[in-house]
Design a protein around this motif. Sequence first.
Motif, PDB file in Angstrom:
ATOM      1  N   LEU A  79     -44.770  -1.413 -31.166  1.00  0.00           N
ATOM      2  CA  LEU A  79     -45.431  -1.228 -29.882  1.00  0.00           C
ATOM      3  C   LEU A  79     -44.962  -2.261 -28.865  1.00  0.00           C
ATOM      4  O   LEU A  79     -44.756  -1.944 -27.690  1.00  0.00           O
ATOM      5  N   SER A  80     -44.759  -3.514 -29.313  1.00  0.00           N
ATOM      6  CA  SER A  80     -44.338  -4.571 -28.393  1.00  0.00           C
ATOM      7  C   SER A  80     -42.960  -4.264 -27.811  1.00  0.00           C
ATOM      8  O   SER A  80     -42.706  -4.488 -26.620  1.00  0.00           O
ATOM      9  N   LEU A  81     -42.053  -3.727 -28.639  1.00  0.00           N
ATOM     10  CA  LEU A  81     -40.724  -3.385 -28.137  1.00  0.00           C
ATOM     11  C   LEU A  81     -40.803  -2.206 -27.168  1.00  0.00           C
ATOM     12  O   LEU A  81     -40.126  -2.185 -26.141  1.00  0.00           O
ATOM     13  N   ARG A  82     -41.653  -1.239 -27.477  1.00  0.00           N
ATOM     14  CA  ARG A  82     -41.820  -0.103 -26.567  1.00  0.00           C
ATOM     15  C   ARG A  82     -42.354  -0.569 -25.209  1.00  0.00           C
ATOM     16  O   ARG A  82     -41.960  -0.061 -24.163  1.00  0.00           O
ATOM     17  N   LYS A  83     -43.250  -1.555 -25.229  1.00  0.00           N
ATOM     18  CA  LYS A  83     -43.796  -2.070 -23.986  1.00  0.00           C
ATOM     19  C   LYS A  83     -42.709  -2.777 -23.161  1.00  0.00           C
ATOM     20  O   LYS A  83     -42.662  -2.645 -21.941  1.00  0.00           O
ATOM     21  N   LEU A  84     -41.832  -3.512 -23.841  1.00  0.00           N
ATOM     22  CA  LEU A  84     -40.731  -4.182 -23.131  1.00  0.00           C
ATOM     23  C   LEU A  84     -39.816  -3.155 -22.478  1.00  0.00           C
ATOM     24  O   LEU A  84     -39.394  -3.328 -21.333  1.00  0.00           O
ATOM     25  N   ILE A  85     -39.514  -2.088 -23.202  1.00  0.00           N
ATOM     26  CA  ILE A  85     -38.627  -1.065 -22.653  1.00  0.00           C
ATOM     27  C   ILE A  85     -39.300  -0.331 -21.508  1.00  0.00           C
ATOM     28  O   ILE A  85     -38.674  -0.027 -20.493  1.00  0.00           O
ATOM     29  N   LYS A  86     -40.594  -0.074 -21.673  1.00  0.00           N
ATOM     30  CA  LYS A  86     -41.334   0.603 -20.592  1.00  0.00           C
ATOM     31  C   LYS A  86     -41.345  -0.246 -19.342  1.00  0.00           C
ATOM     32  O   LYS A  86     -41.170   0.265 -18.231  1.00  0.00           O
ATOM     33  N   ALA A  87     -41.501  -1.557 -19.509  1.00  0.00           N
ATOM     34  CA  ALA A  87     -41.490  -2.463 -18.351  1.00  0.00           C
ATOM     35  C   ALA A  87     -40.114  -2.461 -17.691  1.00  0.00           C
ATOM     36  O   ALA A  87     -39.994  -2.475 -16.453  1.00  0.00           O
TER      37      ALA A  87
END
Length: 259
Positions: free
Chosen positions: A246-254
């Motif tokens: 989830l943390s990596l997905r959040k970085l990519i979304k940002a």
Amino acid sequence: MDLLGYGSMIGEAELNPVDPRAKIAVTRLRAFHRIVAEHSGRHFKTLVINDGAVAYRDLSLRSNGITHDFLQRSFLLFDAISELERRNGWPGARMVVAAGFRARGSRRGIDAAAARVERILERMAAGEIAPEQAVREAGRIQRYSDDIPQLQANFAFTRAYVADAGGSGAGLGGPRMFVDTALFAGGKTPLWVTSGPPIPFQEPRLGLQCTFAPVTGLEAPGRGDGLNIPGLRDGLEIGETIAPTLSLRKLIKAARETS
């Protein structure tokens, strides 16, 4: 991509390079290398190791045009190799196209060679050697330890390699081209891609779960809004889809929101 049955060909020849059966295997190998070289270029770089080849390219974070270009070039290479194999009665080849993250790879060998060239140029500029000698010395430079930075810690390569190694036991057998459905919008092959039913694949030891589509044809996709090609994802969309945490997905979304 790798040639099917190549090991059996050289095994039947008992690894004897003068056995006629080994000569056929070597002829096959050289034809494979030639076609890979003919399809390689600035935007489709390849590494060949014996009966296997790896093509690689970083995707765009803003447009899916590069996704399409890489997929198309991969299909054209696979089609050319398949035609060669059919024409000669050989077993064919298998190709796996996968998406994944990568870390920056080491440039140690490249940088060392560049430093040696720089020293030669400095000596020439200082008048210590003539231009002709500089050219001769530069031409003799060899890299004793080599690597391709783009393929180091490259997890797209890992996904493709592991899937290819799974072969028939994983449902990915035969001389076919398998494409990671993460490249496709919604995980479904678009109308301009001809393929068979999707094949789930997993490797529990690596925590790998994905799906491959056995692709048999590509048509002209059309240009959609003129900027993006319908049915494909760009680099950020693919990254968000395959991110394992989830943390990596959040970085990519940002990154998507600020790009």
